[in-house]
Design an enzyme around this catalytic site. Sequence first.
Site, PDB file in Angstrom:
ATOM      1  N   MET A  24      34.821  45.625  41.223  1.00 21.62           N
ATOM      2  CA  MET A  24      33.548  45.056  40.793  1.00 21.62           C
ATOM      3  C   MET A  24      32.375  45.916  41.234  1.00 21.62           C
ATOM      4  SD  MET A  24      34.041  42.589  38.785  1.00 21.62           S
ATOM      5  CE  MET A  24      32.346  42.065  38.631  1.00 21.62           C
ATOM      6  N   VAL A  27      41.117  43.159  38.705  1.00 20.68           N
ATOM      7  CA  VAL A  27      39.927  43.606  39.423  1.00 20.68           C
ATOM      8  C   VAL A  27      39.768  42.864  40.748  1.00 20.68           C
ATOM      9  CG1 VAL A  27      38.458  41.976  38.160  1.00 20.68           C
ATOM     10  CG2 VAL A  27      37.415  43.967  39.225  1.00 20.68           C
ATOM     11  N   CYS A  28      39.274  43.606  41.754  1.00 19.32           N
ATOM     12  CA  CYS A  28      38.847  43.016  43.022  1.00 19.32           C
ATOM     13  C   CYS A  28      37.489  43.648  43.351  1.00 19.32           C
ATOM     14  CB  CYS A  28      39.878  43.240  44.130  1.00 19.32           C
ATOM     15  SG  CYS A  28      40.131  44.970  44.586  1.00 19.32           S
ATOM     16  N   ARG A  29      37.116  43.742  44.605  1.00 19.39           N
ATOM     17  CA  ARG A  29      35.817  44.329  44.946  1.00 19.39           C
ATOM     18  C   ARG A  29      35.818  45.838  44.767  1.00 19.39           C
ATOM     19  NH1 ARG A  29      34.205  42.433  50.271  1.00 19.39           N
ATOM     20  NH2 ARG A  29      35.919  43.735  50.934  1.00 19.39           N
TER      21      ARG A  29
END
Length: 111
Positions: free
Chosen positions: A90, A61-63
């Site tokens: 996210m 996961v990242c933004r």
Amino acid sequence: MFGPQVPSVTAPEVPADAYLLDVREPDEWAAGHAPDAHHLPMMEVPARLAEIPTDTDVVVVCRSGGRSGQVVGYLLGNGWDNVRNLTDGMQGWAAAGRPLRSEDGQPARVI
């Protein structure tokens, strides 16, 4: 975003027992992350591959799903077959009402 070669999952589909690998930068992590996530900034992944499980589901996961998609592609190319990209990152996690925790004393948020 990355085509069929990068397996993906949405926030509501993430299993409760998945190993959530957060590849965002330290300030993003401190602002808000999933409570049981493991932090490993994207640029540190090549040097810390041994920390990434090979025997359980790993959701990266990242933004917003861009950096994490690149990491999934990298891991797939290096022998991992148990990794998936969190499609909306996210931002999608928070929008789906999944829990967030902060490390900076402020209310948890996605930056």
